[in-house]
Every structure is written in C-alpha cells, then in structure tokens.
Design a protein around this motif. Structure first.
Motif, short mmCIF file in Angstrom:
data_model
loop_
_atom_site.label_atom_id
_atom_site.label_comp_id
_atom_site.label_asym_id
_atom_site.label_seq_id
_atom_site.Cartn_x
_atom_site.Cartn_y
_atom_site.Cartn_z
N GLY B 76 2.74 6.61 6.48
CA GLY B 76 2.27 7.38 7.46
C GLY B 76 0.65 7.35 7.74
O GLY B 76 0.15 7.15 8.72
N GLN B 77 0.03 7.65 6.52
CA GLN B 77 -1.42 7.48 6.56
C GLN B 77 -2.00 6.23 6.80
O GLN B 77 -3.08 5.97 7.46
CB GLN B 77 -1.91 7.94 5.11
N PHE B 90 4.56 0.71 9.96
CA PHE B 90 5.13 1.66 9.02
C PHE B 90 6.11 1.03 7.89
O PHE B 90 5.89 1.44 6.68
CB PHE B 90 5.89 2.73 9.84
N TRP B 91 7.08 0.37 8.36
CA TRP B 91 8.11 -0.19 7.53
C TRP B 91 7.33 -1.09 6.42
O TRP B 91 8.05 -1.13 5.45
CB TRP B 91 9.49 -0.92 8.42
N ILE B 92 6.53 -2.07 7.08
CA ILE B 92 6.01 -2.79 6.16
C ILE B 92 5.08 -2.11 5.18
O ILE B 92 5.46 -2.11 3.91
CB ILE B 92 4.91 -3.67 6.95
N SER B 93 4.46 -1.09 5.27
CA SER B 93 3.58 -0.30 4.17
C SER B 93 4.68 0.54 3.44
O SER B 93 4.39 0.55 2.21
CB SER B 93 2.78 0.60 4.97
N LEU B 94 5.78 1.07 3.92
CA LEU B 94 6.74 1.41 3.16
C LEU B 94 7.48 0.51 2.25
O LEU B 94 7.61 0.84 0.83
CB LEU B 94 7.94 2.38 4.00
N VAL B 95 7.94 -0.42 2.72
CA VAL B 95 8.56 -1.40 1.72
C VAL B 95 7.55 -1.96 0.72
O VAL B 95 7.95 -2.17 -0.52
CB VAL B 95 9.28 -2.57 2.64
N SER B 96 6.42 -2.37 0.99
CA SER B 96 5.37 -2.61 -0.02
C SER B 96 5.06 -1.61 -1.04
O SER B 96 4.70 -2.09 -2.22
CB SER B 96 3.93 -3.06 0.67
N ASN B 97 5.16 -0.38 -0.58
CA ASN B 97 4.78 0.83 -1.57
C ASN B 97 5.90 0.91 -2.41
O ASN B 97 5.84 1.00 -3.66
CB ASN B 97 4.64 1.98 -0.66
N LEU B 130 -0.64 7.35 -8.26
CA LEU B 130 -0.47 5.90 -7.84
C LEU B 130 -0.58 5.66 -6.58
O LEU B 130 -1.11 5.08 -6.02
CB LEU B 130 0.82 5.33 -8.60
N LEU B 131 0.26 6.58 -5.70
CA LEU B 131 0.34 6.14 -4.42
C LEU B 131 -1.04 6.73 -3.82
O LEU B 131 -1.56 5.98 -2.59
CB LEU B 131 1.19 7.17 -3.72
N GLY B 132 -1.67 7.70 -3.98
CA GLY B 132 -2.82 8.31 -3.67
C GLY B 132 -4.02 7.28 -3.63
O GLY B 132 -4.78 7.10 -2.85
N ASN B 133 -4.05 6.66 -5.13
CA ASN B 133 -5.10 5.73 -5.20
C ASN B 133 -5.14 4.38 -4.80
O ASN B 133 -6.10 3.57 -4.58
CB ASN B 133 -5.39 5.61 -6.83
#
Lengths: 195, 254
Positions: B76-77, B90-97, B130-133
C-alpha cells in the motif's frame, strides 16, 4: 506488395491501402489526424486491429513480431539516443542488437554525411536527423516509415537525402513518408494518402 | 509488568522544543515533525500492545497472517508513494514482496532461531525490518522505471523498430531502475560501522550483548536487506514491464 485492409487505429480511424515495391506513399492529414499512429501501428509498435496486414502476400502473422519490425522500420520524429553515445556508437546500435559484425562498410558511401565527431548530444537537431535517417536506411528492411524525419535539415541536406531515398526505393523498397515538406522524387511513382 | 511511559518525557520535550523553534520560520515543516513524532509514538505503543498478544501464540498461522498484514501495508505504501499510475501495481508489489522477502525472512529466522523459527517473536521482527528497509528501494526503482517509460517511450519504440526484443528495448530503463533502487542500500552498506551504527546493533550493544555477536547479526541483516531489495525490485520491474506490453508484443501504455 504491402497490403493493409481495415487497419483500425487507436483513435478509431480505419485504414485501407496497397503499396507496391518501388513506390513512395505520402501520408497527409491535419495535426492529430493519426498519421504517426498509423505508422506505429503498421510497424506493430502499438496496439491496433486489422483484417489483413501482409507483405509480399505473406500475412503478418507468419512473422515473429521482431522479424516483422525488422522488415518495416519506423523512424520517430525525435531522434532517441543514449546520453553519452558517440555518433559511431549510435550507428552501430541496431547492428549490435542483431549481432551483426561487419556493418561499418554500410556507411562508407555516405561518409561525408556520417563523418561527425563527438557525442550525439552535442550535434544539432538537423545533424541528428541526418544520422538517424542514414542508420534507418542502412538496415536491410523492405519498408521504411519516416515520421517527420526532415524537419530540422537544411535545404541542401534535404535534397541530398531525397536523392538517396529515391535510389533506395529503386531497389524495390517501399517508402511511407509523413512530412510537411513538399518532396520531389525523380522518376518514381509517388502517391498520396489522406488520413 | 510496569510500563515506563513516563521515561519518554525528555524526548517528547525535545521534539516540542524543535517545534517551537521552527514554528516561526517553517510552520508547515514544524507541524509535520510534530505530527510524525506523535504518530511514531502512538504506533509503536500500539504495536507493543499488539505484539504482546501475538507473542502469546506460537502458531505459524498467526505469524503468517500478521506477516501478510505487514506485507499488504508495505505494498500500500508503494502505491501511495508512486506518482505514476500503473494497473495492478498493488498486486505487483505484493507478489514481489512475498516472493523476495518472505523466503529470506524464513531462512534468516531458521538461522537464528532454529526449530522455533516460525514463532512470532522470532519471525515478525525480522520480517518487519526486511520489509521496512526494502520498501524505499522498491519504491524508488519502480518510480524511476515508470517515469522513464512515460516520458521517454520513444526510446523504447526506436529500439523495438530496429528489431529489438522487449528485453533489449527496455534494458536501459530496467538497469537504471535497478541501480536507482539499490543505490541507497549500497551507500548505507559502505558507510556501515564507519559513519553509522544501525538501530538493531545499537539496541543490542546498549543491552550489553557481545559486540561480535551484535555485529555478526547486523551483517546478516544488511546482506539480507540487500538481497531482498534487489530481488524485490527485479521481480516488480519484470511484472511492471510485462504490464506495459500486450502479449503480442506491442507497447501499450495504459
């Protein structure tokens, strides 16, 4: 022969035309009519739909998309290049993409036109167009789509290029031109298409 | 357990003094600093309450649900930070994360917690770090790629019209975006230990952990963040690039 039947552009216009080898077709139309859209669609760079799109009686679907594009070369109005690329690097770019090695000889006959030192960034807009057009002509494509490719050239250079293009078309190639300049092509069959 | 909220007061006073000092010159900035300080305080206190409850459970399912919640927020960020609009971002960043960060967090947790790796107390802090950085790296990389595509798509069209494949025609933008995204991480790794001591290591040192243990853990964290960032950017860029083209190969900017 290039045959286009019911090519529907993104702006909704529908194009039908046929051009034979050794012919030049001038695309005319008001600003925003879709001249560039048509050329880009023909080269299959942007989405469009059609009933028939064929070259030498072979449907476009027979060709992998990269092969179709190497038969039909589109030259956009703005000359695009990497920031630091030299003239030689710019000329070499398409050949390196296709992994050709002996491409330098292709530019020998026009050495007076390509003999520019420095980086592309430092050239004038007219000089850049000159180099871009020579590069496009040096490829082994059968159809060349020129989109306002003479706008920044001086009169003498323009005339020189019209002669070069005429010789190029005489080899049995097809030329589609979008240009605001009146172009006189010696002894060649030319026609107009209004969008 | 006594919660020492009162120990925060010198810090609150410090921020308030900053607000008073800057209020006359830069009122908007001063307010933003005050608002951000307020938010971080409240969010971290709420996080502590939430974590206390979550840590009571040792179930992998709970850990995964909370991880998913964190990952959704991270995606979301990325959308909020993005100035360019791309369908499915959104989905692209979710899947890549999920593809890039989750396996690294799992492996990292297995390394330091062995059999208890799935416990929320072990896995969630690592996942959060990890997510934050990696968030800003992914965000910068995607922004660079999408901006290049919007503003300079004629460069791509030129290479395509020379017979270049999608990969060849976009490789310049792709590599520039990778570099843009990972550069802050590289700079941070280069300055590590010379200019900066990161929060995690500082926390351990303050709580009197062995300096070598703290530094080994920090090395693991830095290398994981670097790997996670580059992988996450790479996966996201590939999906975004795919979304710019039709399956038949035409450039299609929506």
């Amino acid at each position: 022969m290039l045959k286009v039947k019911n090519l529907k552009l993104l702006n909704g216009k529908v194009i039908n035309l046929e051009v034979n080898p050794g012919e030049i077709l001038f695309i005319k139309g008001a600003n925003g009519a879709g001249k560039s859209l048509f050329l880009k669609s023909l080269a299959r760079l942007i989405p469009s739909s059609w009933d028939e799109l064929s070259f030498n009686n072979k449907s476009m679907t027979h060709y992998p998309i990269e092969m179709w594009r190497s038969k039909i070369t589109y030259l956009p109005p703005e000359v695009c290049f990497s920031d630091e690329s030299s003239v030689d690097e710019y000329l070499a770019e398409p050949f390196l993409l296709k992994r050709y090695k002996n491409f330098k000889t292709k530019f020998e006959p026009q050495k007076n036109l390509t003999n520019l030192a420095g980086t592309m960034k430092l050239l004038s807009s007219g000089q850049r167009q000159r180099i871009a057009l020579l590069r496009a002509m040096s490829l082994d494509s059968d159809i060349l789509l020129l989109d306002e490719s003479f706008g920044h050239m001086d009169q003498a250079t323009r005339e020189e290029f019209f002669n070069l293009l005429a010789k190029w078309v005489e080899k049995g190639k097809i030329l589609l031109i979008v240009s605001h300049f009146e172009i006189g092509m010696r002894n060649l069959k030319t026609s107009e298409f209004i969008i | 357990m006594i919660i020492k909220f009162y120990s925060l007061w010198p810090y609150v006073v410090g921020i308030f003094l900053i607000y008073v000092f800057f209020r006359k010159q830069q009122n908007k900035l001063a307010k933003e600093i005050l608002w951000a300080s307020f938010r971080t305080t409240i969010q971290l206190i709420l996080l502590a309450f939430a974590l206390q409850e979550i840590f009571k459970s040792n179930l992998l399912a709970v850990t995964l649900i909370v991880s998913l919640f964190m990952t959704l927020n991270s995606s979301g960020q990325i959308i909020l930070r993005s100035k360019q609009k791309v369908i499915n971002l959104f989905w692209i960043s979710l899947v890549s994360n999920v593809l890039a960060i989750w396996p690294i967090a799992f492996l990292f947790s297995m390394d330091i917690a062995q059999a208890d790796w799935f416990e929320p107390q072990k896995l969630l802090p690592l996942m959060g770090m990890l997510l934050g950085n990696t968030l800003s790296g992914v965000s910068i990389g995607l922004e660079s790629f999408m901006r290049d595509f919007r503003e300079k798509n004629n460069e791509v069209l030129t290479l395509m019209s020379l017979g270049g494949t999608i990969e060849e025609s976009t490789s310049k933008f792709f590599h520039r975006a990778l570099r843009a995204g990972i550069t802050p991480q590289i700079n941070s790794m280069i300055s590590m230990g010379i200019i900066s001591i990161p929060g995690m290591m500082a926390g351990q040192l303050i709580s009197k952990a062995n300096a070598f243990d703290a530094s080994i853990l920090q090395i693991k964290m830095m290398l994981s963040i670097c790997t996670g960032t580059i992988l996450s950017i790479y996966i996201a860029l590939r999906f975004v690039r795919k979304s710019f083209f039709l399956s038949t190969g035409e450039l299609c900017l929506k």
